[in-house]
Design an enzyme around this catalytic site. Sequence first.
Site, PDB file in Angstrom:
ATOM      1  N   ASP A  28     -15.458 -15.572   3.724  1.00 17.20           N
ATOM      2  CA  ASP A  28     -15.405 -15.707   4.563  1.00 17.20           C
ATOM      3  C   ASP A  28     -15.220 -14.060   5.016  1.00 17.20           C
ATOM      4  O   ASP A  28     -13.875 -14.052   4.859  1.00 17.20           O
ATOM      5  CB  ASP A  28     -14.302 -16.880   5.375  1.00 17.20           C
ATOM      6  CG  ASP A  28     -14.768 -16.590   7.441  1.00 17.20           C
ATOM      7  OD1 ASP A  28     -14.795 -15.800   7.228  1.00 17.20           O
ATOM      8  OD2 ASP A  28     -14.030 -17.731   7.544  1.00 17.20           O
ATOM      9  N   GLU A  80      -5.789   9.492  -7.542  1.00 20.97           N
ATOM     10  CA  GLU A  80      -5.920   8.828  -8.546  1.00 20.97           C
ATOM     11  C   GLU A  80      -7.278   8.141  -9.118  1.00 20.97           C
ATOM     12  O   GLU A  80      -6.826   7.735 -10.204  1.00 20.97           O
ATOM     13  CB  GLU A  80      -4.498   7.331  -8.411  1.00 20.97           C
ATOM     14  CG  GLU A  80      -5.704   6.453  -7.211  1.00 20.97           C
ATOM     15  CD  GLU A  80      -4.838   5.437  -7.350  1.00 20.97           C
ATOM     16  OE1 GLU A  80      -3.895   5.186  -6.395  1.00 20.97           O
ATOM     17  OE2 GLU A  80      -5.986   4.077  -7.296  1.00 20.97           O
ATOM     18  N   CYS A 112      -0.819   7.121  -4.081  1.00 24.70           N
ATOM     19  CA  CYS A 112      -1.318   7.637  -3.038  1.00 24.70           C
ATOM     20  C   CYS A 112      -0.796   8.257  -2.154  1.00 24.70           C
ATOM     21  O   CYS A 112      -1.825   9.069  -1.438  1.00 24.70           O
ATOM     22  CB  CYS A 112      -1.772   6.584  -1.912  1.00 24.70           C
ATOM     23  SG  CYS A 112      -3.062   4.397  -2.633  1.00 24.70           S
ATOM     24  N   ARG A 199       1.219  -9.936  -3.276  1.00 27.01           N
ATOM     25  CA  ARG A 199       1.968  -9.416  -2.530  1.00 27.01           C
ATOM     26  C   ARG A 199       3.452  -9.348  -2.772  1.00 27.01           C
ATOM     27  O   ARG A 199       4.472  -8.778  -1.323  1.00 27.01           O
ATOM     28  CB  ARG A 199       2.339 -11.323  -1.657  1.00 27.01           C
ATOM     29  CG  ARG A 199       1.680 -11.810  -0.835  1.00 27.01           C
ATOM     30  CD  ARG A 199       1.933 -13.040  -0.474  1.00 27.01           C
ATOM     31  NE  ARG A 199       2.854 -13.530   0.647  1.00 27.01           N
ATOM     32  CZ  ARG A 199       2.497 -12.498   2.134  1.00 27.01           C
ATOM     33  NH1 ARG A 199       1.488 -12.530   2.648  1.00 27.01           N
ATOM     34  NH2 ARG A 199       3.854 -12.760   3.000  1.00 27.01           N
ATOM     35  N   THR A 201       3.185  -6.402  -3.157  1.00 26.84           N
ATOM     36  CA  THR A 201       3.161  -4.611  -2.742  1.00 26.84           C
ATOM     37  C   THR A 201       3.700  -4.420  -1.151  1.00 26.84           C
ATOM     38  O   THR A 201       3.244  -3.642  -0.879  1.00 26.84           O
ATOM     39  CB  THR A 201       1.275  -4.392  -3.528  1.00 26.84           C
ATOM     40  OG1 THR A 201       0.630  -5.088  -1.799  1.00 26.84           O
ATOM     41  CG2 THR A 201       0.539  -4.690  -4.052  1.00 26.84           C
ATOM     42  N   HIS A 234       0.789   6.170   5.781  1.00 26.84           N
ATOM     43  CA  HIS A 234      -0.492   5.607   4.630  1.00 26.84           C
ATOM     44  C   HIS A 234      -1.327   4.339   5.232  1.00 26.84           C
ATOM     45  O   HIS A 234      -0.280   3.347   6.411  1.00 26.84           O
ATOM     46  CB  HIS A 234       0.380   4.961   3.432  1.00 26.84           C
ATOM     47  CG  HIS A 234      -0.866   4.701   2.060  1.00 26.84           C
ATOM     48  ND1 HIS A 234      -1.865   5.570   2.187  1.00 26.84           N
ATOM     49  CD2 HIS A 234      -1.218   3.645   1.236  1.00 26.84           C
ATOM     50  CE1 HIS A 234      -2.202   4.302   1.031  1.00 26.84           C
ATOM     51  NE2 HIS A 234      -2.194   4.167   1.211  1.00 26.84           N
ATOM     52  N   LYS A 239      -3.639  -3.266   8.562  1.00 30.19           N
ATOM     53  CA  LYS A 239      -2.469  -4.144   8.840  1.00 30.19           C
ATOM     54  C   LYS A 239      -0.814  -3.434   9.003  1.00 30.19           C
ATOM     55  O   LYS A 239       0.055  -3.977   9.789  1.00 30.19           O
ATOM     56  CB  LYS A 239      -2.706  -6.092   8.069  1.00 30.19           C
ATOM     57  CG  LYS A 239      -2.948  -6.715   8.914  1.00 30.19           C
ATOM     58  CD  LYS A 239      -2.398  -8.058   9.772  1.00 30.19           C
ATOM     59  CE  LYS A 239      -3.259  -9.011  10.412  1.00 30.19           C
ATOM     60  NZ  LYS A 239      -3.667 -10.387  10.195  1.00 30.19           N
ATOM     61  N   ARG A 243       1.937  -2.297  11.528  1.00 26.53           N
ATOM     62  CA  ARG A 243       4.066  -3.227  11.479  1.00 26.53           C
ATOM     63  C   ARG A 243       4.416  -2.222  10.950  1.00 26.53           C
ATOM     64  O   ARG A 243       5.419  -2.880  11.666  1.00 26.53           O
ATOM     65  CB  ARG A 243       3.410  -4.755  10.272  1.00 26.53           C
ATOM     66  CG  ARG A 243       4.435  -5.540  10.660  1.00 26.53           C
ATOM     67  CD  ARG A 243       4.459  -6.161   9.408  1.00 26.53           C
ATOM     68  NE  ARG A 243       3.304  -7.447   9.380  1.00 26.53           N
ATOM     69  CZ  ARG A 243       2.930  -8.062   8.053  1.00 26.53           C
ATOM     70  NH1 ARG A 243       3.897  -8.105   7.277  1.00 26.53           N
ATOM     71  NH2 ARG A 243       1.624  -8.159   7.411  1.00 26.53           N
ATOM     72  N   ASN A 266      -9.377   1.821   2.270  1.00 28.86           N
ATOM     73  CA  ASN A 266      -8.095   2.566   2.210  1.00 28.86           C
ATOM     74  C   ASN A 266      -9.271   3.860   1.536  1.00 28.86           C
ATOM     75  O   ASN A 266      -9.619   3.578   0.237  1.00 28.86           O
ATOM     76  CB  ASN A 266      -7.948   1.366   1.042  1.00 28.86           C
ATOM     77  CG  ASN A 266      -5.979   2.327   0.913  1.00 28.86           C
ATOM     78  OD1 ASN A 266      -5.779   3.302   0.958  1.00 28.86           O
ATOM     79  ND2 ASN A 266      -5.621   1.895  -0.012  1.00 28.86           N
TER      80      ASN A 266
END
Lengths: 348, 150, 388
Positions: A28, A80, A112, A199, A201, A234, A239, A243, A266
């Site tokens: 989706d 990288e 990064c 998750r 990360t 970064h 999202k 946050r 990214n």
Amino acid sequence: MSGIVSYGAYIPSHKIETGEIASVWGADGSAWAKNLNVYSKSVPGPDEDVITIAVEATRLAMKRAKLGGTNIGAIYTGSESHPYAVKPTSTIVAEAIGATPNLTAADFEFACKAGTAAIQTCLGIVGNNQVENGIAIGVDTSQGAPGDALEYSASAGGGTVIIGNKNVIATINHTTSYTTDTPDFWRREGQKYPRHGGRFTGKPAFFKHVMMCGKMIMDMAGSKPEDYDYVVTHQPNGKFPIRAAKSLGFTEEQYKTGLLTPRIGNTYSGAVFLGLAAILDIAKPGDRILAVAYGSGAGSDGFDLTVTDEIAKMDRSETVEDMISRMEIINYATYAKYRGKLNMGDSK
Amino acid sequence: MSVPRFWRELDTRYNLIGSYCKITDTYHYPRRSFNPEAGRESIGSMEDYQFKGTGTVVTPTVVHQAQTGYEMFGPYCMAIIELDEGPRITSQIVDCRPDTVKSGMRVKSVFRKLGEDSESGILHYGTKFILFGNDIDDELDEDSIDDVEL
Amino acid sequence: MRDVSIIGVGITKFGELWDKSLRELGLETGLAAINDAGITSNDIDALYIGNMAAGSTLQQEHVSALIADYCGLANQNIPATRVEAASASGGLAIRQAYMAIAGGFIDVAVVGGAEKMTDVSDSESSYTVSMGSDEQWEAKAGATFTSLHAIIAQNHMLEYGTTREQLSSVAAKNHYHASLNPMAQFPFALDPATVSKSGMVSTPLRMLDCAPNSDGAAAVVLCASDKAKKFTDKPIKIIGSGQASDTLSLHHRKYLHRLPAINIAAKKAFEDSNKKPEDLDLIEVHDNFTISEIIALEEIGIFKHGEAAKKSLEGETKLGGIIPVNTSGGLKARGHAPGATGIAQIIELVKQLRGEAGERQVKNAKLALAENHGGTAATAVVHILEAE
């Protein structure tokens, strides 16, 4: 005081939309786009890689500062996705801007944040007067494995900052780092695509390091979020940086200029460089900027900057917004062709 | 291309380094140590010159059967380009729909990957061109030589 | 200077000759030419071999010694020389032998041209052909050999209003001629509309504007004219020979709608022979692309600049027209085996001038010209032949 003498950016002129990628995997698209806050990502052409992006961004920085190759004493490129495992990107950049042979050069890797580590290195050698100007580049053309969550965001782009003591457009008042051994994302030697801890990360990796480093740099500067006009962190997706910025006490007004991932994806080592470039494209003398990079593995580099009067004298055309606006949409088939995802056997 | 063969001409390819002939006041690309129009006199009178990288399309063609090493671009635009200083060069024009390129359009140089020796061999970088400062009609071009009944 | 005549010819069918090697092709045509000339190997003073690409297609250089060896000439230690000028290698090999005989150094030379283009992949053979242009600054930059001719075609269209229909008429005419030539690679007629609708290769040139990359070989025996009667009663005299060069890269040329080396080579051949374009009964030109035939006809002076395409469409270059062009089928339909092409052209003229061209015979053919070029005509070779 040492700081940024000039800056340049480069984003490839093709992009693919999140919905197009999702449709290939029967996913989706609008849910993915909303969930990641990534609606399209840049795609390099078949003749673009970390080296060509680094050269284009660096040439723009050189042109803006009206510097010649002989003014450059160091080039460090953080990425990288260096095209060579052994053989520096930085020497090719040096040759392409006419800076050879009287300079030092090396390539950096720290996921990064390799490019911001290069900025810190330049600050050291410029501060010691070892070189007149040092170039730090952050650039990537990273790939996500087909169908992996990373495929929706991994994109291409990069930026260059020239660090020096003369004609500084933004002083770097403070810098600090927060580094641990946290294996949230990696790529083994010889592997084409990186792996990640899902998750894992998030909280123990990105958020912990960015938040800690952000607090440390503000402690060091004795500053509060409201002292800054802009913040850029970064941005592995659209999202996480929102946050993190909000948790540190920043507002949308402060983070929106440097937040590019929703439109370009990214760019890994290029992310903070491009966000910072977008800010410098419009910044006024006296503006204060907080920048916090993050590299998996893991670490964060923080910077506290103040824009100077010099920036008003600089030709700041060819902005990041210009580059984003010229991006043309391609389909997944073209994307697969451009990114070497087709198995050509040895028919070529 | 062997390593030394590419390396020897790095600056010519990366930075559009050619030659300026002091005798005839003309520019040459790629680099020459001898200007055919000035003859022997020009030996020692040719200076290195870095071209600005801006020019005009003389004649473009859309290549449908790609040259070896260019398969991933197909179809793509190849063109003879006249640099503003005078000399002409054959180059790919990238980052555009190939059939939008027309004679007289303005181009500027960009740094791109030209190819590689092999998957494990050295990478070749150099100069290609992109359109800039032209008003391109993005609608299907009626004048496209591809479509017109010639 | 002595007069030089062609006393023998031999040719293979051009095409995909899967079961034949370069050395076999060389031997086959060499023997055929020697038989046709009625000479023995003891009569041969020198061997000249036109070959463009054995180094890149077969990893074999030194093909002059190779062909001499396989033709059984090694034990006689006959001097053998390879001549290379891309697709003009064959024509130029003839010119080398012609000059050696005219200069009095030798009396009899065998000139062979051979090429194997299908022992490598299509992509490799295409790249090999583009090595006839500037490999570093054209081919490596992404320009295919067709794309360079596409640029030439566009400039010719711009300059003279040359049309798609006119280009297609050239290919269709050459296919018609090939349908009368049992040795042609594509011995069948082709409708001009089919040419116009064939796949685009590089705008504006389409698949059927382009000659194939063929295998093939051809050989002729050249002899000092005063000794020719000893071997044959139908010698064909080479009365003019010209050669010229141009810049290797197309982009270094002043004009992109012309191929001036052809003009200069032709002028020299006309001067040599004291003939004019209007004296010719037929010609073979280097139609590696349809546009090349049109420009060659203008450079040679058969038609004024800007007229050749119209005349082609009007049928003036077809058998029965004012000047039949490429009665063999040309590179387009007889086939194009680079090192052999220039020699195959000469063989077609010899057959016509001898009156041995069968269904495609040009009536009362006495004087003929062959134009062969390499790359984007960075080398051009022109010969004029006369029936004795």
